[in-house]
Design an enzyme around this catalytic site. Structure first.
Site, PDB file in Angstrom:
ATOM      1  N   ASP A  94       0.884  -1.379  -0.077  1.00  0.00           N
ATOM      2  CA  ASP A  94      -0.153   0.045   0.110  1.00  0.00           C
ATOM      3  C   ASP A  94       0.815   1.283  -0.121  1.00  0.00           C
ATOM      4  OD1 ASP A  94      -2.365   1.238   0.112  1.00  0.00           O
ATOM      5  OD2 ASP A  94      -2.564   1.251   2.361  1.00  0.00           O
TER       6      ASP A  94
ATOM      7  N   HIS B  41      -4.610   3.152  -6.705  1.00  0.00           N
ATOM      8  CA  HIS B  41      -5.969   2.907  -5.889  1.00  0.00           C
ATOM      9  C   HIS B  41      -7.075   2.903  -6.791  1.00  0.00           C
ATOM     10  CE1 HIS B  41      -3.557   3.580  -2.362  1.00  0.00           C
ATOM     11  NE2 HIS B  41      -4.553   2.883  -1.564  1.00  0.00           N
TER      12      HIS B  41
ATOM     13  N   HIS C 104      -6.913  -0.700  -7.730  1.00  0.00           N
ATOM     14  CA  HIS C 104      -7.243  -1.664  -6.744  1.00  0.00           C
ATOM     15  C   HIS C 104      -8.854  -1.611  -6.801  1.00  0.00           C
ATOM     16  CE1 HIS C 104      -9.031  -1.648  -2.776  1.00  0.00           C
ATOM     17  NE2 HIS C 104      -8.320  -2.633  -2.916  1.00  0.00           N
TER      18      HIS C 104
ATOM     19  N   HIS D  65      -6.011  -5.585   0.282  1.00  0.00           N
ATOM     20  CA  HIS D  65      -6.035  -4.144  -0.424  1.00  0.00           C
ATOM     21  C   HIS D  65      -4.611  -3.710  -0.610  1.00  0.00           C
ATOM     22  CE1 HIS D  65      -6.615   0.357  -0.366  1.00  0.00           C
ATOM     23  NE2 HIS D  65      -5.426   0.366   0.089  1.00  0.00           N
TER      24      HIS D  65
END
Ligand SMILES: [Zn+2]
Length: 365
Positions: free
Chosen positions: A176, A259, A262, A275
């Site tokens: 992340d 993101h 994602h 995540h």
């Protein structure tokens, strides 16, 4: 609003990290409230509950109550806990656990207009210091980002707690955090080009870039040390990179392609990764979209592999390639963070970049 925009930085008021610092929770809570309420998940709370309660008791600010039933960060859950806590006249929220529980706790604090203290029990996300709450549906589909009116007053990271969590968490956290060195500059450039009202500070960008070099230097060693049950300088450096440096100064904003990709992958079935792992893959896709030099992409692919982060589609789960356009459509949703890229990105470009990452990583097998 000035034409060139105003520079803005959003930070938690305090950040404290080290082995055993959880024992100081009571002293900190006392500075902000008298009736703390803890929001957590069951497993994480069971690990720290005794220490939290004794620290608060010793400081004369015992828990007014707690809810340890969080399994997903949803609007309904935030509302339900907020109603319970409100009846108890709570004046501070201890948001404790992993990303979902901490986000739920922050949502409750915002709803009640009381200070928030984050106490992470693992390192899979950087939710703790951020001034936003990521809202999901009950079946873990990304819905929206809610921005808080004020960030947490304290992020209290006990390395004895977070480094003793299963090693995959710190790896997910690194995945992340990897994104921030690519997303933050993209977002900042876009804001500047748009002459937006709010611009990133150079200070925040510097720290996000520092996060990247910390991950490259200490990442693999930190993983090995956590696996061996050791808290070393590499572990402390990586925990700081994840919990403080990644996303530093952006308050939860500042995401870009990684993101968004994602969020696209959460729309299709068969994805088995978490995540941070999907964001790491999304970061590689962003690097391809940005036409970064091959050597730079290869370096990050190798780093991801050394940690066990996904670099191929098959690493993500059983992905039906015919559904990649759904991933790409969602990633390019005008309400998602793809709009923070400094050039237009079409779903077709996303599908091609995903396939290019898969191909490049395949060549390195
Ligand atoms: Zn993230």
């Amino acid at each position: 609003m000035p034409e060139s925009g105003a520079r803005k930085i959003i930070l938690p008021s305090k950040y404290v990290q080290g082995p055993g610092v959880l024992n100081q929770l009571g002293t900190f809570v006392k500075q902000y409230g008298e009736r703390p309420y803890a929001v957590s998940g069951r497993t994480s709370f069971s690990k720290v509950r005794a220490r939290i309660q004794s620290s608060l008791l010793a400081a004369g600010v015992p828990l007014a109550g707690f809810d340890d039933s969080v399994t997903e960060s949803t609007k309904a859950k935030i509302e339900a806990i907020a109603s319970k806590a409100e009846e108890l006249d709570v004046d501070l929220i201890v948001a404790c656990g992993g990303g979902k529980a901490v986000d739920t706790g922050k949502g409750v604090g915002e709803r009640l207009h009381v200070p928030i203290i984050s106490v992470p029990t693992q390192c899979a996300t950087n939710a703790d210091g951020m001034a936003d709450v990521v809202i999901f549906s009950e079946d873990h589909k990304f819905i929206e980002d809610l921005y808080l009116s004020r960030p947490p007053v304290l992020v209290l990271v006990d390395t004895e707690v977070v480094a003793r969590a299963p090693p995959q968490y710190i790896v997910q956290g690194m995945g992340d955090a990897l994104a921030c060195a690519f997303e933050k500059p993209a977002y900042a450039a876009t804001q500047r080009a748009k002459k937006a009202g709010e611009l990133a500070t150079n200070a925040a960008l510097e720290v996000n870039m520092r996060c990247f070099s910390t991950l490259m230097t200490h990442g693999l060693q930190a993983k090995k040390d956590v696996e061996a049950g050791k808290i070393t300088e590499s572990v402390e450096a990586v925990v700081e990179a994840i919990k403080l440096q990644s996303g530093f100064g952006f308050g939860g904003g500042g995401c870009a392609a990684a993101h968004a990709i994602h969020n696209g992958f959460t729309m299709i079935p068969g994805i088995r990764r978490k995540h941070g792992e999907i964001v790491a893959f999304g970061t590689l896709v962003q690097m391809v979209l940005e036409k970064r030099p091959m050597g730079e992409i290869e370096r990050v692919v190798r780093w991801c592999r050394s940690l066990g982060l996904p670099t191929r589609l098959a690493d993500l789960g059983t992905v039906d390639r015919r559904r990649l356009h759904e991933v790409a459509e969602k990633a390019c949703d005008p309400n998602d963070s793809m709009t923070s890229m400094p050039f237009p990105v079409s779903p077709m470009m996303v599908v091609e970049a995903i396939e290019e990452v898969d191909r490049l990583a395949g060549l390195m097998d």
